[in-house]
Design a protein around this motif. Structure first.
Motif, PDB file in Angstrom:
ATOM      1  N   ALA A  47       7.827   5.893  -2.783  1.00 15.45           N
ATOM      2  CA  ALA A  47       7.339   4.663  -3.302  1.00 15.45           C
ATOM      3  C   ALA A  47       5.811   4.880  -3.432  1.00 15.45           C
ATOM      4  CB  ALA A  47       7.438   3.847  -2.110  1.00 15.45           C
ATOM      5  N   SER A  52       2.708   6.171  -5.790  1.00 15.49           N
ATOM      6  CA  SER A  52       2.286   6.495  -7.092  1.00 15.49           C
ATOM      7  C   SER A  52       1.097   7.202  -7.388  1.00 15.49           C
ATOM      8  CB  SER A  52       2.005   4.935  -7.860  1.00 15.49           C
ATOM      9  OG  SER A  52       1.137   4.235  -7.268  1.00 15.49           O
ATOM     10  N   LYS A 105       4.323   1.699  -4.869  1.00 15.35           N
ATOM     11  CA  LYS A 105       5.053   0.962  -5.843  1.00 15.35           C
ATOM     12  C   LYS A 105       5.582  -0.392  -5.342  1.00 15.35           C
ATOM     13  CE  LYS A 105       6.140   5.022  -8.083  1.00 15.35           C
ATOM     14  NZ  LYS A 105       7.383   6.307  -7.980  1.00 15.35           N
ATOM     15  N   ARG A 106       5.725  -0.348  -3.966  1.00 13.22           N
ATOM     16  CA  ARG A 106       6.423  -1.326  -3.227  1.00 13.22           C
ATOM     17  C   ARG A 106       5.877  -1.707  -1.721  1.00 13.22           C
ATOM     18  NH1 ARG A 106      12.005  -0.912  -1.344  1.00 13.22           N
ATOM     19  NH2 ARG A 106      11.122  -2.243   0.140  1.00 13.22           N
TER      20      ARG A 106
END
Ligand SMILES: [Zn+2]
Length: 500
Positions: free
Chosen positions: A104, A106, A125-126
């Motif tokens: 997750a 980046s 990313k989440r």
């Protein structure tokens, strides 16, 4: 050493009247010990390395530290970030080397915080739920800070299936079929069976084989003399086994881990249950502190381990009573009390263990053709991954990675395939003989049994000897199979034709 701390200590020593620091003797040594221990405690930590593993439901970031360090980990929103603060720490590793693929994360940014601290910011990313803990040095690693980024909603297991519930469901299917067959007269049996089949189509489901490649991620497992890591070869063998299982009609493989990341031991059995596995096999490679031992071994759960696990499951089931009591009150087993539940659990575990031992025997037999055997019998031990109460489970030590020759062969794709084939054949032999009731294999077996080759309905004018010769069996075989003493037969009677 931290400079300000060192200066403060010397200043304190200089200003202190009691120890004159004679320069030799007992007092001097004592002071040196105090100084050394204080210095160790206050030593700044260096981050020598950062390691990352991406699993489907989480990522694990490990900081290798030269000394223990105080950590603080928290999330920030808009955009999602995870902040990791390490007090009095310096970064010696290059975070650009981390492979972020499949995680997750980046980007990774780092900076100095409050002069002596280290701040690591992960751009995400989440949304994640972080967990972190420190680990003391072991054989393989020094001090570590472990940060897990868990992905809410991606957990492999949301709601584990109760093993007794699963057993009751399986019994219902069998009972329904038996009842439908039993109510009909002999002549009507086939028609009833056909009607039942039309009313409730046979599920013809695949037999699910859960394949568990041992270790993974920061847990390399055993390491061979040439540096081969157990986690790598067992994943290779597991993938070979996965292909073989998926290429067999009526079977489907489920990989417990399918990459280089760690899965907790309890989590491994939970994934198997969630995937409704019929069988669980954990693939490992042995190691010993001498290079001599070699060969494969097969393990099932030990009886003592099984018994205590039954108690554990029972305790957990207290919290999931709605699964048992709340589904369908019409079934006699569902509203039985806890004592019966306990008895059922013991029976289930005993049956499961018997299945495990039976499959283990077949696998061992096949392994003996592909490799030397370390133990010629199925061994029993209390491995956590073998403790599913309702899923027959085996742990296979494919060979000794600590033996230089076997280490080389464990790396050889041809040998890996032979090992996988042996495990596969053992599983096939067992399930062909003992297919689960709702499986395609069970359906195929039922079809064979119901075929005209096995039964004959007597027509007007038939004689026993004629029927016998037409089915290529002897008269006495035919009489024996149907418990006929004289020569009296009647039209419409169904004879069992023994297989010659
Ligand atoms: Zn292992």
């Amino acid at each position: 050493m931290n400079c300000t701390f060192e200066t403060a200590i010397s200043a304190w020593i200089r200003s202190s009247r009691l120890p004159r620091f004679p320069g030799r003797g007992v007092l001097s040594s004592l002071w040196m010990m105090v100084l050394v221990s204080l210095a160790t405690f206050a030593k700044a930590s260096e981050v020598d390395n950062m390691r990352l593993w991406a699993a489907p439901d989480h990522a694990r970031l490990v900081f290798d530290l030269s000394a223990p360090a105080q950590a603080d980990v928290f999330t920030l929103d808009n955009p999602d970030r995870l902040v990791i603060d390490l007090e009095d720490s310096r970064l010696q590793a290059n975070p650009d080397h981390l492979n972020l693929e499949g995680s997750a994360i980046s980007a990774v940014r780092t900076g100095v915080r409050n002069g002596t601290g280290l701040r690591v910011v992960l751009d995400l990313k989440r949304h994640v739920e972080p967990r972190y803990f420190t680990l003391a040095p072991n054989d393989q690693y020094g001090h570590r800070l472990v940060v897990d980024l868990e992905y809410p909603g991606e957990s492999a297991v949301e709601d584990p299936i109760d093993p007794i519930e699963a057993m009751i469901r399986e019994q219902e299917i069998v009972a329904a079929r038996a009842q439908a067959a039993g109510q009909a007269s002999e002549e009507e049996t086939n028609a009833a069976a056909r009607a039942l089949q039309q009313a409730q189509p046979h599920p013809k489901r695949d037999i699910i084989v859960a394949i568990d490649a041992g270790h993974g991620g920061e847990d390399p497992g055993a390491i061979g003399p040439s540096g081969t890591r157990e986690k790598d070869v067992v994943l290779d063998i597991s993938r070979q086994l996965q292909r073989l299982v998926n290429d067999t009609e009526g079977f489907r493989a489920v990989m417990i881990r399918d990459g280089d990341y760690y899965v907790g031991l309890r989590q491994r059995t939970r994934i198997a249950r969630e995937q409704k596995a019929d069988f669980f096999v954990s693939i490992h490679a042995d190691a010993f502190n001498s290079p001599r031992p070699q060969g494969s071994s097969v393990y099932a759960l030990s009886q003592s381990g099984a018994t205590s696990e039954a108690a554990q499951w029972l305790a957990n089931s207290e919290n999931r009573a709605d699964l048992i009591g709340g589904v369908d009150g019409s079934l006699s087993l569902r509203d039985k009390d806890e004592v019966l539940r306990g008895v059922l659990m013991d029976l289930t575990m005993t049956a499961t263990l018997n299945d495990s031992l039976a499959i283990g025997g077949q696998v061992l037999d096949q392994l003996g053709r592909a490799n030397r055997l370390h133990k010629s019998r199925v061994e029993q031990a209390g491995f956590v991954v073998l403790k599913s109460p309702d899923i027959p489970s085996l742990l296979i030590e494919t060979g000794f990675i600590s033996n230089p020759d076997e280490e080389r062969r464990l790396n050889d794709p041809v040998h890996q395939r032979q090992l996988a084939q042996a495990v596969h054949s053992g599983i096939m032999v067992h399930f062909e003989r003992n297919p689960p009731p709702a499986s395609l294999l069970a359906w195929e077996r039922d079809q064979e049994r119901g075929s005209s080759r096995d039964e004959y309905r007597i027509q007007p004018g038939d004689t026993l000897s004629e029927i016998a010769s037409r089915h290529q069996v002897t008269l006495s075989q035919l009489k024996q199979a149907n418990e006929i003493n004289g020569d009296v037969i009647r039209v419409g009677q169904v004879l069992r034709i023994p297989r010659s």
